[in-house]
Scaffold this motif. Structure first.
Motif, short mmCIF file in Angstrom:
data_model
loop_
_atom_site.label_atom_id
_atom_site.label_comp_id
_atom_site.label_asym_id
_atom_site.label_seq_id
_atom_site.Cartn_x
_atom_site.Cartn_y
_atom_site.Cartn_z
N LYS A 95 51.90 -22.83 -8.34
CA LYS A 95 51.03 -23.71 -7.57
C LYS A 95 50.94 -25.10 -8.19
CE LYS A 95 47.07 -21.61 -6.75
NZ LYS A 95 45.96 -20.66 -6.64
N GLU A 153 55.68 -22.47 -3.53
CA GLU A 153 54.97 -21.40 -2.83
C GLU A 153 54.93 -20.17 -3.73
OE1 GLU A 153 55.51 -18.23 -1.04
OE2 GLU A 153 53.41 -18.61 -0.62
N TYR A 165 57.99 -17.68 -5.03
CA TYR A 165 58.38 -17.83 -6.43
C TYR A 165 58.37 -16.48 -7.15
CZ TYR A 165 58.41 -19.23 -11.30
OH TYR A 165 58.72 -19.35 -12.63
N LYS A 204 61.11 -22.52 -1.98
CA LYS A 204 60.52 -23.54 -1.10
C LYS A 204 59.22 -24.09 -1.68
CE LYS A 204 58.10 -20.29 1.89
NZ LYS A 204 57.91 -19.83 3.23
N LYS A 205 59.00 -25.34 -1.38
CA LYS A 205 57.79 -26.03 -1.84
C LYS A 205 56.62 -25.73 -0.89
CE LYS A 205 59.88 -28.26 -5.17
NZ LYS A 205 59.65 -27.99 -6.52
N MET A 206 55.41 -25.83 -1.43
CA MET A 206 54.21 -25.66 -0.60
C MET A 206 54.06 -26.89 0.28
SD MET A 206 51.33 -23.89 -3.05
CE MET A 206 50.90 -25.40 -3.84
N GLN A 207 53.45 -26.70 1.43
CA GLN A 207 53.24 -27.84 2.34
C GLN A 207 51.81 -28.25 2.37
OE1 GLN A 207 54.93 -26.92 6.11
NE2 GLN A 207 56.94 -26.62 5.26
#
Length: 84
Positions: free
Chosen positions: A44, A49, A53, A81-84
């Motif tokens: 985080k 995400e 992860y 993927k990255k958090m939005q």
């Protein structure tokens, strides 16, 4: 100096007992819980995400043989993927 509020809320987060922490009353259970919290919060903090992860790390940790292999699993080095 940074945002102390976010740091303090991060430090308090693990103190909320979860029903799934039933094994945390043993040293091994406590270590497992601490490791899980650490992985989630590090993901985080790096904008990754957390569930994706954890899934990635658990899929690849068994094949990690060197320090470089382990470092490749750090959140800032993964293709998760990255958090939005």
């Amino acid at each position: 100096m940074g945002n102390c509020t976010s740091v303090m809320s991060w430090l308090r987060m693990p103190s909320v007992p979860l029903r799934s922490d039933a094994g945390a009353d043993t040293p091994r259970g406590a270590k497992a819980s601490a490791t899980t919290y650490s992985l989630i919060e590090t993901a985080k903090a790096n904008g990754v995400e957390p569930f994706a992860y954890l899934h990635h790390v658990l899929q690849h940790i068994g094949n990690a043989r060197t320090v470089e292999d382990i470092e490749a699993l750090l959140p800032w080095n993964t293709p998760v993927k990255k958090m939005q």
